[in-house]
Every structure is written in C-alpha cells, then in structure tokens.
Enzyme design. Structure first.
Site, PDB file in Angstrom:
ATOM      1  N   SER A  35     -21.275  19.057 -16.865  1.00  0.00           N
ATOM      2  CA  SER A  35     -21.191  18.004 -17.877  1.00  0.00           C
ATOM      3  C   SER A  35     -20.124  18.265 -18.944  1.00  0.00           C
ATOM      4  CB  SER A  35     -22.548  17.786 -18.533  1.00  0.00           C
ATOM      5  OG  SER A  35     -23.452  17.202 -17.626  1.00  0.00           O
ATOM      6  N   LYS A  84     -36.684  15.552 -18.692  1.00  0.00           N
ATOM      7  CA  LYS A  84     -36.460  14.121 -18.894  1.00  0.00           C
ATOM      8  C   LYS A  84     -37.712  13.373 -19.348  1.00  0.00           C
ATOM      9  CE  LYS A  84     -32.538  13.920 -15.731  1.00  0.00           C
ATOM     10  NZ  LYS A  84     -31.915  13.246 -14.575  1.00  0.00           N
ATOM     11  N   ASN A 106     -32.512  10.522 -20.094  1.00  0.00           N
ATOM     12  CA  ASN A 106     -31.455  11.524 -19.882  1.00  0.00           C
ATOM     13  C   ASN A 106     -30.359  11.460 -20.941  1.00  0.00           C
ATOM     14  OD1 ASN A 106     -29.967   9.222 -19.155  1.00  0.00           O
ATOM     15  ND2 ASN A 106     -28.931  10.265 -17.465  1.00  0.00           N
ATOM     16  N   ASP A 121     -29.382   7.318 -15.299  1.00  0.00           N
ATOM     17  CA  ASP A 121     -29.357   7.840 -13.928  1.00  0.00           C
ATOM     18  C   ASP A 121     -29.248   6.718 -12.899  1.00  0.00           C
ATOM     19  OD1 ASP A 121     -29.459  10.538 -14.517  1.00  0.00           O
ATOM     20  OD2 ASP A 121     -31.642  10.626 -14.509  1.00  0.00           O
ATOM     21  N   ALA A 146     -40.896  12.822  -7.434  1.00  0.00           N
ATOM     22  CA  ALA A 146     -41.534  11.883  -8.358  1.00  0.00           C
ATOM     23  C   ALA A 146     -41.430  12.352  -9.800  1.00  0.00           C
ATOM     24  CB  ALA A 146     -43.006  11.697  -7.982  1.00  0.00           C
ATOM     25  N   GLY A 147     -40.471  13.237 -10.067  1.00  0.00           N
ATOM     26  CA  GLY A 147     -40.249  13.718 -11.420  1.00  0.00           C
ATOM     27  C   GLY A 147     -39.303  12.828 -12.188  1.00  0.00           C
TER      28      GLY A 147
END
Length: 297
Positions: A35, A84, A106, A121, A146-147
């Site tokens: 990033s 998140k 995020n 995202d 599923a997070g």
C-alpha cells in the site's frame, strides 16, 4: 563586513511549507503490504504530498492504535486483515452505504472531529474482474470465506447481477451469519444467495473467489475438486511474487484462468485515495509498475 541577502518570499514559502499529510495501512501481519508504494505512486500522479506508512497493530489493540494515529495528526487509514470488522464497529455512527452493507470497513478518515468509514473492496474487485474479462453479471460465483474481506465484496457481486452467490467457510456459522446479514439488508437477494461449509462447495462455478487469508500462510483452503466450469476464473484476493497456493490448487483442479488480488488491491486503493483527496488516480499505471516490482523481487 559581509552582508547577506534577506530570504525571498519564495524561499520563505519553501522553508515554512507544511509537512505532508500522514496516512497508513494497518493490519497484522502487515510486512507484506504494498500500500505505501501504491499511494506514493498515486500522490506523484496527482501532485499531492503525503507520507504513508505501515502500522502493525496488536491483535488486541486495534482500537487504541487507531485512536493514537488520529490523535497524533493522522489523516487516513487503510485497514486490512484481521481488523475490518473492528473498524466497522469503531466508525459505526458515520458509515457509507457500502460499509453498512458490508458490515466491514477498509478505509477510515476523520471529518469534523468524527471517525468515518467506507468499504472500497467491492469496487476494487469488480473493476479487476472486468479488467480480466470476467464480468460477474449472470455468473454463478463461489465465495470462499466469510470474514471482513468477503463481507466487503458479497453485496457488490450481487448488485453487479451475478446469478448466484454461494458463501462457504471453514466455520459454517460465519457463512450463515454473513448470509443472514445480507438478507436482512436486502431481502430480495434471498433467491440468489446460499451458504455452507467448505465441504458444501457444490458447483461447478463460473468464478471462484478466495476471500480467506490462507495464502498468506502458504496454504490453500481445503476445497473439493470439480469446482470449475469450462472457462472458469479462480481469483485469490491475496497477491504475491508468484502464484499463490490457492491459484496453484485451482489450476490443478481445472480452472481455465487464475489471478491474484493485485488488481483488486490497486483498485480499492484508488477508491480510498479519491475519498481522501477528491481525485481519482490512474490505477493501470501503478498496477503495471507494481507487477514489475514484485517480479523483480
């Protein structure tokens, strides 16, 4: 006696220029993150001055780390695994619609003294799927995980017109919880949405998306074979210098095309940059540069 010229107005302006605004990506682990490279590239593109760093927050200290960052003059944070959903809770009073639907954040920033949150995202993933020639429209899609990462993309995939979205997770209760959240937000989605455990993967599928962090640990999800239709895409949200374990597994199981999440990373970063700075950078240029950098090691 020597005399010295007084400083000119331009010199004074240079000497007194304000320090660049401070931004960061926060996660655990965080060492792998690209990033800083992406946002510094965007800043050069658009003529913005910024300082962008990596912050590794303790697993039990995310909230305090965020508070300290903004208390010390920070302007914006990108949030990655596993924080998140915690970021969503922190910014709950001031969430964008995308963040509300995802129940995960995020992108964080301060506005009028209050913490705000968004989730970019989904934008990043959809744009990358289109770049790869795999529009989700009318496609049957398997979402593994599923997070927070999965929460960020589930509704955008449905909103983009996929024919079916099946969510599976090692802990099926988490898949059920995400399914229930989506139905509560948008009841009309119910006919196109289902859930199960990893062994309930079903198929075959047009697109299989790995939204788990398994590849960071150099493992692939425990998935059955025969998941892929002819011409199918296997997409890993994790990226690296070489093919991820999930990508290698998918290729062995018959996926026609495999891709990592570098394009998604750049796309979601571009959307975050636009929130913070009011201008959208060119993602293609930084994606090309970043891919070259990764391959060069």
């Amino acid at each position: 006696m020597a005399f010295h010229e007084p400083a000119t107005g331009n010199q004074y302006a240079v000497n007194c220029a304000p320090p660049p605004k401070r931004y960061a990506v926060i996660g655990n682990p965080i060492e792998h993150s690209r990033s800083p490279f992406i946002h510094e590239f965007f800043a050069r593109q658009t003529g913005h001055a910024l300082a962008y760093e990596k912050i590794k927050a303790p697993l039990d200290g995310f909230g305090m780390t965020v508070e300290n960052f903004f208390a010390n003059g920070g302007h914006g944070l990108n949030v990655t695994v596993p924080f998140k959903e915690e970021a969503f809770a922190l910014a709950r009073p001031n969430l964008t619609l995308r963040a509300q639907l995802a129940a995960a954040v995020n992108t964080l920033w301060m506005e009028k003294g209050s913490l705000h949150g968004c989730n970019t995202d989904g934008i990043g993933l959809l744009n990358d799927l289109l770049r790869l020639g795999h529009s989700p429209k009318a496609k049957e899609i398997l979402l593994v995980g599923a997070g927070g990462a999965a929460r960020g993309v589930a509704f955008p995939l449905l909103d983009a017109g996929c024919a079916r979205l099946h969510i599976i997770n090692r802990n099926p209760q988490r898949a059920s919880a995400l399914h229930q959240h989506l139905i509560e937000q948008m009841p009309a989605l119910s006919p196109r949405l289902s859930w199960g455990s990893l062994s309930d993967a079903g198929g075959p599928w047009d697109i299989v998306i790995n939204a788990t962090s398994s590849s960071l640990g150099q493992t692939a999800p425990d998935l059955p074979g025969n998941l892929y239709k002819p011409g199918a895409l296997a997409y890993d949200m994790v990226y690296g210098r070489k093919a991820t374990p999930f990508m290698m597994q998918a290729a062995e199981h018959g996926a026609h095309t495999v891709a990592d999440g570098l394009g998604m990373l750049v796309g979601q970063a571009a959307a975050s940059f636009a929130i913070w700075h009011g201008v959208t950078p060119d993602p293609e240029a930084v994606l090309t540069a970043l891919r070259h950098q990764l391959r060069a090691g």
